[in-house]
Design a protein around this motif. Sequence first.
Motif: not given
Length: 287
Positions: A50-77
């Motif tokens: 498997q390999s990331l598409t050009d768009f997938g590379k950027n989307y992967f980094e965006q997803c990591k950031d979003i999931l991290e923000r969700v995790a931090i919010t859940e931690m705070e709660a």
Amino acid sequence: MKAFVTTVEAGSMSSAAAQLKLTPAMVGQHIAALEARLGTRILNRTTRRQSLTDFGKNYFEQCKDILERVAITEMEAEAQSSEAQGVLNITAPVTFATTMLMPALKRYRQLSPLVKLQLMLTDQNLDIVEEGIDIAFRIGPIPDSRIIQRILMPYKMVVCAAPEYLAKHGTPIHPTNLKEHEVISFTKTADTPLKFYNDENIVEHKAQSMITVNNGYALLSAAKSGLGIIIQPEILLKKDLESGTLLRVLSDWHLGERQLSMIYYRYKNMTPKVRSFINFVIKEFRQ
């Protein structure tokens, strides 16, 4: 998004499925649903690779950031309903810890008085998983998918010397002039070429130091005594630059953008003591 990110980091849907406690088919359905929603492919996949598409590379980094923000919010709660306590193991570079982290810990102790702090100050990049470290501070990129990285602030390096030294030996106006001066280097980076940048040029220079030191405060003392030029973090030099004890040189050049980060392992069940410290550091240091 979690299925997609885990698949990329694990290397296959079957490995991701084991981590997420799903079937490989379900992981594939999640990724297919993402692609249908986005209207484009994010992951090229065959039976063997498997390999990331050009768009997938950027989307992967965006997803990591979003999931991290969700995790931090859940931690705070979650932190609202459980009290932080126990031993927290922290490692940090000596200069950052001494100038910024240690003074801030008084405020953390007021927030979490039941947490016992054990700090290991070192400029070595310890393996936090192997060493059992809860939180680490690092300068520069973190090439480890097991680790969550929270960028806190720029970590700027400054070239400076005492007025006494500059009066006697002259002031360098270009990075190549440093070869004509006594440069006192930090041991860990003494053999690493420095890249100086300005608006138009990049100049690489490797210092030929007759003196190397493994401690920032010793370098600071050497520079203030007029022994030579040093290249050290701005946070260490700030007071002396403001007072005129040290003078900045090559101010038209900079040594590239480096970031100070907090890192921690991707815990499945993050404890209240770790959550409390992460939240504190983000509020205290993040710019």
